[in-house]
Design a protein around this motif. Structure first.
Motif, PDB file in Angstrom:
ATOM      1  N   ILE A  96      76.346  29.042  53.012  1.00 36.96           N
ATOM      2  CA  ILE A  96      75.028  28.407  53.126  1.00 36.96           C
ATOM      3  C   ILE A  96      74.989  27.083  52.331  1.00 36.96           C
ATOM      4  N   MET A  97      75.897  26.975  51.349  1.00 35.36           N
ATOM      5  CA  MET A  97      75.957  25.747  50.554  1.00 35.36           C
ATOM      6  C   MET A  97      77.222  24.933  50.858  1.00 35.36           C
ATOM      7  N   TYR A  98      77.683  25.000  52.072  1.00 37.62           N
ATOM      8  CA  TYR A  98      78.877  24.229  52.469  1.00 37.62           C
ATOM      9  C   TYR A  98      78.577  22.736  52.278  1.00 37.62           C
ATOM     10  N   ARG A  99      79.555  22.008  51.692  1.00 38.69           N
ATOM     11  CA  ARG A  99      79.299  20.590  51.377  1.00 38.69           C
ATOM     12  C   ARG A  99      80.077  19.651  52.286  1.00 38.69           C
ATOM     13  N   ASP A 100      79.471  18.511  52.602  1.00 37.87           N
ATOM     14  CA  ASP A 100      80.223  17.491  53.348  1.00 37.87           C
ATOM     15  C   ASP A 100      80.977  16.614  52.344  1.00 37.87           C
ATOM     16  N   GLU A 101      81.557  15.508  52.812  1.00 38.46           N
ATOM     17  CA  GLU A 101      82.412  14.694  51.922  1.00 38.46           C
ATOM     18  C   GLU A 101      81.603  14.004  50.825  1.00 38.46           C
ATOM     19  N   LEU A 102      80.289  13.906  50.978  1.00 37.80           N
ATOM     20  CA  LEU A 102      79.453  13.318  49.913  1.00 37.80           C
ATOM     21  C   LEU A 102      78.950  14.389  48.948  1.00 37.80           C
ATOM     22  N   GLY A 103      79.323  15.627  49.240  1.00 36.76           N
ATOM     23  CA  GLY A 103      78.860  16.733  48.394  1.00 36.76           C
ATOM     24  C   GLY A 103      77.479  17.207  48.818  1.00 36.76           C
ATOM     25  N   ARG A 104      77.054  16.813  50.021  1.00 42.65           N
ATOM     26  CA  ARG A 104      75.710  17.191  50.477  1.00 42.65           C
ATOM     27  C   ARG A 104      75.752  18.546  51.173  1.00 42.65           C
ATOM     28  N   THR A 105      74.781  19.359  50.847  1.00 43.86           N
ATOM     29  CA  THR A 105      74.705  20.703  51.410  1.00 43.86           C
ATOM     30  C   THR A 105      73.710  20.693  52.586  1.00 43.86           C
ATOM     31  N   PRO A 106      73.571  21.810  53.289  1.00 43.64           N
ATOM     32  CA  PRO A 106      72.595  21.845  54.387  1.00 43.64           C
ATOM     33  C   PRO A 106      71.188  21.424  53.953  1.00 43.64           C
ATOM     34  N   LEU A 107      70.825  21.712  52.695  1.00 46.92           N
ATOM     35  CA  LEU A 107      69.468  21.335  52.255  1.00 46.92           C
ATOM     36  C   LEU A 107      69.301  19.810  52.245  1.00 46.92           C
ATOM     37  N   HIS A 108      70.321  19.115  51.726  1.00 43.02           N
ATOM     38  CA  HIS A 108      70.271  17.641  51.728  1.00 43.02           C
ATOM     39  C   HIS A 108      70.105  17.122  53.154  1.00 43.02           C
ATOM     40  N   ILE A 109      70.903  17.707  54.041  1.00 40.76           N
ATOM     41  CA  ILE A 109      70.937  17.177  55.410  1.00 40.76           C
ATOM     42  C   ILE A 109      69.620  17.467  56.141  1.00 40.76           C
ATOM     43  N   ALA A 110      69.102  18.675  55.947  1.00 43.57           N
ATOM     44  CA  ALA A 110      67.814  19.013  56.577  1.00 43.57           C
ATOM     45  C   ALA A 110      66.708  18.115  56.014  1.00 43.57           C
ATOM     46  N   ALA A 111      66.763  17.840  54.702  1.00 47.83           N
ATOM     47  CA  ALA A 111      65.724  17.005  54.076  1.00 47.83           C
ATOM     48  C   ALA A 111      65.819  15.573  54.595  1.00 47.83           C
ATOM     49  N   GLU A 112      67.028  15.088  54.719  1.00 51.80           N
ATOM     50  CA  GLU A 112      67.236  13.703  55.189  1.00 51.80           C
ATOM     51  C   GLU A 112      66.697  13.530  56.615  1.00 51.80           C
ATOM     52  N   HIS A 113      66.902  14.557  57.444  1.00 48.12           N
ATOM     53  CA  HIS A 113      66.467  14.452  58.842  1.00 48.12           C
ATOM     54  C   HIS A 113      65.039  14.979  59.061  1.00 48.12           C
ATOM     55  N   GLY A 114      64.457  15.556  58.020  1.00 44.94           N
ATOM     56  CA  GLY A 114      63.061  16.005  58.131  1.00 44.94           C
ATOM     57  C   GLY A 114      62.870  17.298  58.914  1.00 44.94           C
ATOM     58  N   HIS A 115      63.837  18.212  58.853  1.00 46.43           N
ATOM     59  CA  HIS A 115      63.720  19.467  59.602  1.00 46.43           C
ATOM     60  C   HIS A 115      63.099  20.568  58.733  1.00 46.43           C
ATOM     61  N   LEU A 116      61.773  20.656  58.801  1.00 48.02           N
ATOM     62  CA  LEU A 116      61.032  21.583  57.936  1.00 48.02           C
ATOM     63  C   LEU A 116      61.384  23.057  58.186  1.00 48.02           C
ATOM     64  N   GLU A 117      61.501  23.400  59.486  1.00 54.70           N
ATOM     65  CA  GLU A 117      61.770  24.798  59.826  1.00 54.70           C
ATOM     66  C   GLU A 117      63.115  25.247  59.221  1.00 54.70           C
ATOM     67  N   ILE A 118      64.069  24.341  59.274  1.00 49.84           N
ATOM     68  CA  ILE A 118      65.393  24.668  58.723  1.00 49.84           C
ATOM     69  C   ILE A 118      65.326  24.801  57.202  1.00 49.84           C
ATOM     70  N   ILE A 119      64.533  23.940  56.587  1.00 48.44           N
ATOM     71  CA  ILE A 119      64.374  24.012  55.120  1.00 48.44           C
ATOM     72  C   ILE A 119      63.825  25.398  54.749  1.00 48.44           C
ATOM     73  N   THR A 120      62.789  25.823  55.457  1.00 48.76           N
ATOM     74  CA  THR A 120      62.176  27.126  55.170  1.00 48.76           C
ATOM     75  C   THR A 120      63.218  28.241  55.330  1.00 48.76           C
ATOM     76  N   TRP A 121      64.003  28.144  56.398  1.00 47.76           N
ATOM     77  CA  TRP A 121      65.040  29.157  56.626  1.00 47.76           C
ATOM     78  C   TRP A 121      66.103  29.118  55.510  1.00 47.76           C
ATOM     79  N   LEU A 122      66.518  27.914  55.102  1.00 47.46           N
ATOM     80  CA  LEU A 122      67.540  27.807  54.038  1.00 47.46           C
ATOM     81  C   LEU A 122      67.058  28.480  52.757  1.00 47.46           C
ATOM     82  N   PHE A 123      65.779  28.282  52.422  1.00 49.58           N
ATOM     83  CA  PHE A 123      65.261  28.931  51.210  1.00 49.58           C
ATOM     84  C   PHE A 123      65.253  30.448  51.383  1.00 49.58           C
ATOM     85  N   SER A 124      64.936  30.900  52.607  1.00 53.94           N
ATOM     86  CA  SER A 124      64.946  32.362  52.811  1.00 53.94           C
ATOM     87  C   SER A 124      66.369  32.908  52.694  1.00 53.94           C
ATOM     88  N   GLU A 125      67.357  32.019  52.884  1.00 52.88           N
ATOM     89  CA  GLU A 125      68.767  32.417  52.733  1.00 52.88           C
ATOM     90  C   GLU A 125      69.275  32.152  51.307  1.00 52.88           C
TER      91      GLU A 125
END
Ligand SMILES: C[S@@+](CC[C@H](N)C(=O)[O-])C[C@H]1O[C@@H](n2cnc3c(N)ncnc32)[C@H](O)[C@@H]1O
Length: 415
Positions: free
Chosen positions: A86-115
């Protein structure tokens, strides 16, 4: 990414600028060395992390990052089901939370916290998900991140209370030899306790707390006496100052503060002097050094006994000020803490001095940006392990990076 490039990124400057900066000052060189070691350590951890994943897990991790960027929740869930971290990082060290926040995907953010994705994770350049949401103007996402930050910190606090993990404030600072130098007060390590450039902030605090003369005021922490000087200009009828450090106290006596009309100095720690105070004040200000957020919260809890019904309480607001997102979380937590005590908080915004205006870094250890980032990264490094930023309050609270200062004005709730 090469170590040099990573160091440059952390310092937020070009790779080519570093050698000349290092030559300028041995202290900067020392700071850069610490950074290089830190980056190497991070590289090692990253390699270990890479090795931790099987080929299958890596593929699932990449699939997760892509699904999150696309805003595809079903595919993101499928990637996790197919073993993605769930915390897999890209080459900048960004996790799914960073990426969801950058793109503005609220539903995914909520799901990530539930995970159970942590709210305060930083990338390899110390960037938080909150900053990415802010930069990209995703207001609802930012709000969700703030709420999760507050929730997680309050849970952590509750757990610490159950475990009896309530540290006594350290007395190290009070035992150090301090020295005054022009408009700075420094400790034995030449770390600044208080700097003159904070004068305008202190003047604003005094003005906001004391709209008229002949009030009764309490200030905790004399430092350079900036706020006390401002309070004196407003001709208080009673002016009590609590100061714990013997060197600061001696300095106050040398300057004749004990002889000023209406001024009483209570020498000692506020923790020991406040319980004896029976007086009600129209204005109370708090700004100490070498203490933690928990100490500030304990001081908050003394306010209902000391503040007059229409009085104003304020405090130096450097909470988590090395990062806008952390700062906003802690401002909100403080507001919640004060509300529970029956106090409202309004944050009045004002511009902080620019780095140039803060030229007073000269002659003190933290004057150069590299040190600023060294301490910041170091703290965040610890934080990742204890998942709380509040403990970093003391260490970083003088080195804020915020353009706006949020001056707290607290009053008794009226309803
Ligand atoms: C940052 S300075 C205050 C600066 C002040 N607001 C000004 O305008 O110059 C912090 C001061 O708090 C004092 N202090 C630290 N811990 C204290 C404690 N537990 N009780 C009282 N004073 C304390 C320090 O000795 C120092 O003088």
């Amino acid at each position: 990414m090469a170590t040099e490039e990573r160091v440059a990124k952390k310092l937020r400057m070009e790779k080519t600028e570093i050698p000349s900066l290092i030559q300028q000052d041995p202290l900067v060189a020392e700071g850069a060395e610490v950074l290089v070691e830190m980056v190497k350590e991070e590289d090692k951890e990253e390699e270990e992390e890479e090795e931790r994943y099987t080929e299958e897990e890596k593929a699932a991790g990449e699939q997760l990052l892509k699904a999150v960027a696309d805003g595809n929740l079903d595919q993101a869930k499928a990637a996790v089901a197919a073993s993605a971290d769930i915390m897999y990082r890209d080459e900048l060290g960004r996790t799914p939370l960073h990426i969801a926040a950058e793109h503005g995907h609220l539903e995914i953010i909520t799901w990530l916290f539930s995970e159970r994705h942590p709210w305060n994770v930083i990338d390899y350049s110390d960037i938080t998900a909150g900053e990415l949401a802010l930069q990209n103007k995703h207001d609802a996402v930012y709000e969700a991140l703030l709420n999760e930050g507050c929730r997680a910190e309050l849970i952590l606090r509750a757990i610490s209370a159950v475990l009896g993990d309530d540290d006594e404030p350290s007395t190290d600072y009070l035992q150090q030899k301090l020295h005054y130098d022009d408009d700075r007060l420094m400790d034995a390590n030449n770390d600044a306790v208080m700097m003159g450039w904070e004068g305008p902030l202190m003047a604003e605090h005094a003005k906001m707390m004391c709209p008229q003369s002949s009030l009764s005021v309490l200030n905790v922490g004399f430092g350079l006496g900036l706020i006390d000087t401002e309070l004196q200009k407003l001709k208080p009828q009673a002016h009590v100052i609590i100061e714990a450090h013997p060197d600061v106290y001696a300095h106050m006596l040398k300057l004749g503060w004990d002889k000023k009309e209406g001024v009483s100095i209570l020498f000692g720690k506020w923790q020991e002097t406040v319980p004896w105070i029976e007086h009600k004040f129209d204005a109370i200000f708090f700004d100490t050094y070498g203490e933690f957020y928990d100490d500030l919260r304990k001081f908050h809890s003394t306010i209902p006994n000391m503040l007059s019904p229409n009085g104003i309480y304020s405090w130096f607001n450097g909470l988590g000020a090395t990062n806008q997102f952390f700062h906003d979380v802690y401002c909100r937590i403080s507001e919640l803490d004060l509300r529970e005590l029956g106090l409202s908080t309004e944050y009045v915004e004002m511009a902080t001095p620019t780095a140039d205006e803060r030229g007073v870094w000269d002659g003190v250890r933290q004057r150069h940006v590299p040190f600023l980032f060294v301490s910041r990264s170091f703290i965040l490094f610890i934080l990742n392990r204890i998942s709380s930023y509040l403990y970093a309050y003391t260490l970083v609270y003088r080195y804020w990076v915020l353009d706006t200062y949020r001056l707290p004005i607290c009053r008794f709730l009226t309803e």
